[in-house]
Structures are given as structure tokens and as C-alpha cells.
Design an enzyme around this catalytic site. Structure first.
Site, PDB file in Angstrom:
ATOM      1  N   ARG A 245       1.895  10.592 -11.786  1.00 50.76           N
ATOM      2  CA  ARG A 245       0.649   9.905 -12.110  1.00 50.76           C
ATOM      3  C   ARG A 245      -0.134  10.645 -13.187  1.00 50.76           C
ATOM      4  O   ARG A 245      -0.722  10.025 -14.077  1.00 50.76           O
ATOM      5  CB  ARG A 245      -0.191   9.755 -10.837  1.00 50.76           C
ATOM      6  CG  ARG A 245      -1.509   9.022 -11.053  1.00 50.76           C
ATOM      7  CD  ARG A 245      -2.222   8.761  -9.731  1.00 50.76           C
ATOM      8  NE  ARG A 245      -3.464   8.049  -9.957  1.00 50.76           N
ATOM      9  CZ  ARG A 245      -4.654   8.643 -10.119  1.00 50.76           C
ATOM     10  NH1 ARG A 245      -4.744   9.967 -10.068  1.00 50.76           N
ATOM     11  NH2 ARG A 245      -5.733   7.927 -10.327  1.00 50.76           N
ATOM     12  N   CYS A 313      -3.898 -15.804  -2.352  1.00 52.69           N
ATOM     13  CA  CYS A 313      -4.569 -16.280  -1.137  1.00 52.69           C
ATOM     14  C   CYS A 313      -4.561 -15.174  -0.092  1.00 52.69           C
ATOM     15  O   CYS A 313      -3.971 -15.301   0.996  1.00 52.69           O
ATOM     16  CB  CYS A 313      -3.881 -17.541  -0.617  1.00 52.69           C
ATOM     17  SG  CYS A 313      -4.086 -18.959  -1.686  1.00 52.69           S
TER      18      CYS A 313
END
Length: 385
Positions: A245, A313
Site C-alpha cells: 500500500r 442495492c
């Protein structure tokens, strides 16, 4: 976010959104910071952070090796020319295919449990991963050096595993410790290195001490490096590091367009990117800087607070909460920064959504380094009849 607003607008117009964009200069700068801090340490990029082939080739050309945790990542590493001492194979549940592929390439295998000694191919090069059993300053899902995590052997077991490797004819090169990702406190690393160094009377000198990565973007890298070098010196060992990272996070930005707004007790800014493009906010509660790339029609106002919500959703499909932004309109562009790590690599085709394109700014122009998938490509593997 290092790239100018005009270049980000150009990329979005050229390649569409959602879109991952990377700044080559920022990637190079992050690697330079690592090398300045850790000196002669050997650097292995933790490929899981972002496995794009163009980024891998750039890192390989700079002399960086790779840490891989799957057969697919091993294949990527081989594809860009990494083998031998440029390759580490890690993971708590390696497959026979991964052992064989690693051995064929001459990689160093990181032993995660005592039972692995009997599973390694003959005369394997190996490191023993030690779990220092520490509570560290990161999300629970990212704390790999905690006593409750699934990674590594205990400090008490490590010397016996080293001896077992040697007895089985393997090249037991040394120890490995990686305590997690996005760790904020340098003291966590100091504590881990100190615990591992206590093993010296039982292990003797070692060829390698691999201290992993996991440094947060704003970590005290020189301070962590001093502690790591001191620990390696205790064993007379060469220092290895595995940034993932840290190398790519700040180099990457997710660009997404405003679809609309909704006011239902909270202000929702609806975007064309969501959890399928950037899972970290939902998975870890990660917070990414969000910047509006549109002109504020009332620049003297502070704007309103918005929850940036994606199209899935799912109630948890939020890219950011309670961020202050100027008044948005459909089609406006948002930049979500520090997304170069675990953004594109964790993106998915959930809801049969095409994973986003990726583009690299090389200092003079945009280069498309991954095209957007088509729906037909997503279901092609299902057409087997």
C-alpha cells in the site's frame, strides 16, 4: 492528489468513469522514500495491493521483487520477468500448485505453519513467519500480527520450525514478520522487531530478516527503518521489506461522476462508482480524501455535508460519510484519493458491473493500462454448452 485538476478532467473525458488513474511520478517517489529510509534492504512489492502489469513492469525495471500470495500472482510475476531471489511466496494456506510454481521459479517460500515443512518441494528456500502476538493501531481485519490472527507461528515455535526445515534439507534462510497494514504507530513496529530479536540466542545468526511492510502513508519511515536495521543486525542478517500500500496508495485516484442527489434526513451524493469499484470503505471503514473537481458557483460558501453513495442495492455502499462539498450537479466529477492500493485489485463484477478502466499519467500523456470490461466478457466463462 498530485495530478492537476485539468489532467483528471481530461482522463475522465477520454476513458469514461468510474476510472482509476495513476501518477507514475508519485509511484517512483514512494519507492525512492523507501530506499532512502531502508538503505541496502532488498525491496519486494506486495502485489496484492495492485497487480496491474504496467505498474509491475515499472517496479521490476527499478529492481523491485514481488511478494505473491496466489498462483495467479505468481504467474503475473513470472510474466513480467521475476524469478529466483526476486520472488517471495506467502500465504497461510498454499496450494500444491503454488508450492510447485514457486519451486520451479526458485522463489523463497514463507512458511506460515509447522506442518508446511513436510509440504515444501525438496531443497526449498524458506523463511519462517513469526506472529509476535501484538495489538496494533489498525483495523482488526488488517492486524495480521495479533495473537488471534491466522498468520504465522508463535515466537516459541519459530526456532523448532527453523531446525525442522534444516533437518528436512531445506535452506532455512531466516525469519519473517509482518504485523498488518495501514499501521499508524511506529511503536507497533518497534515492539514487533524487539520481540523477534529476542529469538537470537535460540536461532543463531540468520541470512535474512524480512520485516514485511504495513506502514501507513504518513508513517515515520526513517524511524521504522532504524528499528528494522537494528533488528537485522542482531541476527547478522540482510534486511528485506515488503511495501504494498505504501508504494501505490497515493499514486492512485478513483474518478467518479455525480449521478444525482437525495435528501432523506441525510444528504446523499449519488455516484457512478461504489463498493464494486472501491470496497475499502465498506470492508475496513477506510477513509479516503474526497475532492470536488467542479467549480463552486458560490466559492465563498463552505458547502454542505454529504454521504457519497454508490449504485449498489446495499446500505453499506458508501464511499465516504459526512464530507463537505460545494453544491453538486449531475455529471460533476469527484476524485477519491489514496485509492491506488486495494482499489482496482479488490474491484468486482458484483451486479454484473464491469470493472473500471485504469490509466497512467507518465508525465506527458495518459496511457490506458487496463481497458474497461464489457458485460459479454463477464459472462463468457459461463457459455460452456
Amino acid at each position: 492528489m498530485s495530478l492537476p485538476r485539468a489532467e483528471l478532467l481530461t482522463a475522465a473525458a477520454r476513458f469514461g468513469t468510474p476510472l482509476y488513474v495513476y501518477d507514475a511520478a508519485e509511484l517512483d517517489a514512494a519507492l525512492a522514500r523507501v530506499r532512502a529510509a531502508f538503505g541496502e534492504a532488498r525491496v519486494f512489492y506486495a502485489m496484492k495491493a495492485n497487480p496491474n502489469l504496467t505498474l509491475l513492469r515499472r517496479l521490476r525495471a527499478a529492481g523491485v521483487g514481488f511478494e505473491c500470495v496466489s498462483a495467479g500472482e505468481i504467474a503475473r510475476a513470472e510474466h513480467v520477468g521475476a524469478s529466483g531471489d526476486a520472488l517471495l511466496i506467502n500465504g497461510p494456506a498454499k496450494s500444491a500448485q503454488e508450492y510447485a510454481a514457486g519451486a520451479q521459479l526458485g522463489a523463497t517460500l514463507i512458511v506460515d505453519r509447522a506442518e508446511e515443512v513436510g509440504l515444501l518441494p525438496p531443497r526449498s528456500k524458506a523463511l519462517v513467519r513469526v506472529n509476535p502476538a501484538l495489538a496494533v493501531s489498525t483495523h482488526d481485519h488488517l492486524a495480521t500480527g495479533a495473537a488471534s490472527s491466522k498468520f504465522g507461528v508463535t515466537l516459541e515455535q519459530a526456532p523448532d520450525v527453523l531446525r525442522a526445515l534444516r533437518a528436512a534439507g531445506h535452506d532455512a534462510r531466516g525469519l519473517h514478520v509482518h504485523i498488518g497494514s495501514a499501521i499508524r504507530e511506529a511503536a507497533d513496529f518497534s515492539a514487533a522487531f524487539a520481540r523477534v530479536a529476542e529469538l537470537r540466542p535460540q536461532t543463531g545468526n540468520l541470512e535474512v530478516l524480512d520485516v514485511g511492510g504495513g506502514w501507513s502513508v504518513g508513517a515515520d519511515l526513517p524511524g521504522i527503518a532504524r528499528e528494522a536495521r537494528a533488528a537485522a543486525a542482531v541476527f547478522g542478517a540482510q534486511l528485506w521489506v515488503e511495501p504494498g500500500r505504501y508504494l501505490v496508495a497515493q499514486a492512485g485516484t478513483l474518478l467518479t461522476r455525480v449521478v444525482g442527489t437525495k435528501r432523506t434526513g441525510r444528504n446523499f451524493l449519488l455516484t457512478d462508482a461504489g463498493m464494486t469499484e472501491l470496497l475499502r470503505p465498506m470492508l475496513y471503514g477506510a477513509q479516503h480524501p474526497v475532492t470536488a473537481l467542479w467549480d463552486d458557483p458560490q466559492p465563498e460558501t463552505a458547502g454542505e455535508r454529504w454521504d457519497v453513495a454508490g449504485p449498489a442495492c446495499e446500505s453499506g455502499d458508501l464511499l465516504a460519510r459526512d464530507v463537505c462539498l460545494p453544491s453538486p450537479h449531475p455529471g460533476d466529477l469527484l476524485a477519491i484519493a489514496e485509492a491506488g492500493a486495494y482499489g482496482a485489485s479488490m474491484s468486482s463484477s458484483y451486479l454484473t458491473r464491469s470493472r473500471p478502466a485504469e490509466a497512467l499519467w507518465d508525465g506527458s500523456d495518459w496511457i490506458l493500462i487496463r481497458r474497461r470490461e464489457t458485460p459479454q466478457e463477464l459472462w463468457a466463462a459461463e457459455e460452456i454448452g
